[in-house]
Design a protein around this motif. Sequence first.
Motif, mmCIF file in Angstrom:
data_model
loop_
_atom_site.group_PDB
_atom_site.id
_atom_site.type_symbol
_atom_site.label_atom_id
_atom_site.label_comp_id
_atom_site.label_asym_id
_atom_site.label_seq_id
_atom_site.Cartn_x
_atom_site.Cartn_y
_atom_site.Cartn_z
ATOM 1 N N GLY A 31 -11.416 2.071 0.245
ATOM 2 C CA GLY A 31 -10.156 3.299 1.575
ATOM 3 C C GLY A 31 -9.444 3.037 2.244
ATOM 4 N N ILE A 32 -9.500 2.269 2.077
ATOM 5 C CA ILE A 32 -7.700 1.995 2.980
ATOM 6 C C ILE A 32 -6.724 2.445 2.646
ATOM 7 C CG2 ILE A 32 -6.575 -0.487 3.723
ATOM 8 C CD1 ILE A 32 -9.362 -1.943 3.936
ATOM 9 N N ASP A 33 -5.682 3.116 3.390
ATOM 10 C CA ASP A 33 -4.436 3.890 3.268
ATOM 11 C C ASP A 33 -3.312 2.719 3.840
ATOM 12 O OD1 ASP A 33 -4.222 4.256 6.171
ATOM 13 O OD2 ASP A 33 -4.777 6.692 5.502
ATOM 14 N N ARG A 34 -2.436 3.188 3.928
ATOM 15 C CA ARG A 34 -1.150 2.333 4.631
ATOM 16 C C ARG A 34 -0.900 2.086 5.447
ATOM 17 N NH1 ARG A 34 1.395 -0.732 0.939
ATOM 18 N NH2 ARG A 34 3.085 -0.438 2.727
ATOM 19 N N LEU A 38 -3.931 -8.560 -14.077
ATOM 20 C CA LEU A 38 -2.998 -8.543 -13.121
ATOM 21 C C LEU A 38 -3.152 -6.271 -13.513
ATOM 22 C CD1 LEU A 38 0.187 -9.772 -14.544
ATOM 23 C CD2 LEU A 38 -1.240 -9.930 -12.139
ATOM 24 N N ARG A 39 -4.721 -5.794 -14.319
ATOM 25 C CA ARG A 39 -4.583 -4.758 -13.825
ATOM 26 C C ARG A 39 -4.928 -4.016 -13.024
ATOM 27 N NH1 ARG A 39 -8.386 -3.886 -18.594
ATOM 28 N NH2 ARG A 39 -7.069 -4.792 -19.464
ATOM 29 N N PRO A 40 -5.515 -4.424 -12.187
ATOM 30 C CA PRO A 40 -6.303 -3.747 -10.425
ATOM 31 C C PRO A 40 -4.659 -3.275 -9.633
ATOM 32 C CG PRO A 40 -6.683 -6.032 -10.635
ATOM 33 C CD PRO A 40 -6.950 -5.711 -12.196
ATOM 34 N N PHE A 41 -4.089 -4.101 -9.856
ATOM 35 C CA PHE A 41 -2.819 -4.134 -9.228
ATOM 36 C C PHE A 41 -2.318 -2.955 -9.753
ATOM 37 C CE2 PHE A 41 -3.743 -8.806 -9.052
ATOM 38 C CZ PHE A 41 -2.954 -8.809 -7.592
ATOM 39 N N GLU A 42 -2.169 -2.538 -10.657
ATOM 40 C CA GLU A 42 -1.661 -1.021 -11.091
ATOM 41 C C GLU A 42 -2.409 0.166 -10.104
ATOM 42 O OE1 GLU A 42 -3.185 -0.642 -14.811
ATOM 43 O OE2 GLU A 42 -2.118 -2.054 -15.934
ATOM 44 N N PHE A 43 -2.967 -0.122 -9.289
ATOM 45 C CA PHE A 43 -4.070 0.587 -8.542
ATOM 46 C C PHE A 43 -3.253 0.926 -7.530
ATOM 47 C CE2 PHE A 43 -6.918 -0.356 -11.629
ATOM 48 C CZ PHE A 43 -6.499 1.415 -12.594
ATOM 49 N N GLU A 44 -2.743 1.478 -6.276
ATOM 50 C CA GLU A 44 -2.884 1.525 -4.862
ATOM 51 C C GLU A 44 -3.402 0.849 -4.173
ATOM 52 O OE1 GLU A 44 -0.811 5.018 -2.999
ATOM 53 O OE2 GLU A 44 0.302 3.421 -1.424
ATOM 54 N N PHE A 45 -4.730 1.841 -4.345
ATOM 55 C CA PHE A 45 -6.289 1.621 -3.709
ATOM 56 C C PHE A 45 -6.397 -0.236 -3.442
ATOM 57 C CE2 PHE A 45 -7.918 2.163 -7.317
ATOM 58 C CZ PHE A 45 -10.010 0.941 -6.714
ATOM 59 N N PHE A 46 -6.758 -0.340 -4.890
ATOM 60 C CA PHE A 46 -6.956 -2.071 -4.587
ATOM 61 C C PHE A 46 -5.618 -3.067 -4.030
ATOM 62 C CE2 PHE A 46 -5.863 -6.328 -6.728
ATOM 63 C CZ PHE A 46 -7.211 -6.614 -6.553
#
Lengths: 268, 279
Positions: free
Chosen positions: B130-133, B6-14
């Motif tokens: 590099g994807i944003d919202r 679950l760790r990568p889910f902490e990062f918005e970019f991920f």
Amino acid sequence: MSRQSILRADELIRLDGVTCAYGSEAVLSDIDLSIGRQQFSGIVGPSGSGKTTLLKVLLGSTVPRRGAVHRASDLRIGYVPQVETVDWNFPVTVAECVLMARTRGRMVPWPSREERAAMHDMLSRLGIGDLSERHIRELSGGQQQRVFVARALLGDPQLLLMDEPTSGVDARTRHDVLHLLEELNRAGTAIVLTTHDLNGLASHLPHLVCLNTAIVGQGPPRHVLTADILERTFGAPMEILEHAGMPIVLDQYSHLHGNVVSLRKNAS
Amino acid sequence: MIDRLLRPFEFEFFRNGLIVATVAGALCGLVGVYVVLKGMSYIGHGLSHAIFGGFAASALLGINFVLGAGVWGVASALMINGVTRRRVIGADAAIGVITTASFALGLTLFAIFGRRGRSFDAALFGSILGIDRSDVVAITVLTVVVAIVIFIGYRQLLFTTFDPEVAEASGVRTAWVDATLMLVLATSILATMQVLGVTLIAATLVIPATVARMLTNSFAHMLLLATAIGALSGFVGMNLSYHLDIQSGPSIVLVGAGLFTVVFAATGVRRRRPLLGLT
């Protein structure tokens, strides 16, 4: 050109002087043909004689280069393709295939209760009611033919066009298909089919059109399955026998035998 | 273990990348069914290369890249459709001629005028991290629009894909159906190209549909399965790329290829079993 104003009351389609060509080569030449409301006709001729093209002109998918096609207004046509042209690996069940006849009108993928009932009723009428969830490849030749007949009939056609309906099927299936077509014709559907099968199918039909780019002859089998018309149609001599009042066509191989014997003599 | 997963889910970019990879995978899986069944599997590869020509032209003209490449891609798709419908040459040859010519034009424009503007490496190989919202919203909206088009046009698309001549004679406007499909395809490729890059889009179009075809004989089921397999490949591939520290594009494609191998082996065994039973 498609017109509807000058048809007789008993006509569904009439072709006047229709000519079709691929490039400079004519495939159909000056065809005059009338299809009546109760017609049951077979188009016979050698490979490349224009049988399928003629069927497609009647269907409306091929536009003639010259001549006129007159159609009854709001004419409904069902088309049964040659089984060899079907992509049997395409992922469709019998039900999905038959329901293609109901493409227009409803804008959701799944069939309505009425469409499903009509599809099952049609499959049952054709004796394949328990095969609706099978893939089309998992059927016998006769059953496959019936699936496409069912698709054509679900559109409630006045005219059924069939391309080589008995091609590659055994004698039993051929009898079944012929019996089915006779029933449909008696029920009021006009039928036009193409066939290579002179004895197994064509001679049993009430009306034949002998085609070799142009129409060589048309009428009941007894009138058109003659040595003269068949030789002009197929470009090969044929002998006609009669059995139980029906013409039986035999290829005349005698002239070929002579060539084979002379070749053997040369070889030895 | 769970914490590590679950760790990568902490990062918005991920999270953004994961959503886009999953949605883009579903989109390509859905559209890919028609691509595979029409025998145009090469078109994903070809169109993505054709759109590369649009990059070059839009950079030189100083116009928005999405607009420029989009118009270019749609024009290429419609040209392929037009050439194929004339039936003089096959779809594979039409794709080969038009898309490679477009790609070559892009390279020529670079050679003559030099590279300007946006990073073309990103276009070639994708940049999922590099994807944003706004990318997430754009690709989600596109996927919903494509799904609605396919939902409404399901019957026409099925009939035209299976039996175009009879469909036409039955009143289906097959030219419009084919053109719509090419439009949907070009737009889908353009949207997912930023995620996966020119070089890997073809796989995401073809693999889910091919795996689904091996699992079902029903067209409707194939559409649903291919969409699910595409989404699953995107989701799992994206997670794997983080944990194995590899690029996301190749990771997504390799997950799809792994699924293909497993299903191919399993369905092969299933088909051989009745024959073995006879002996």
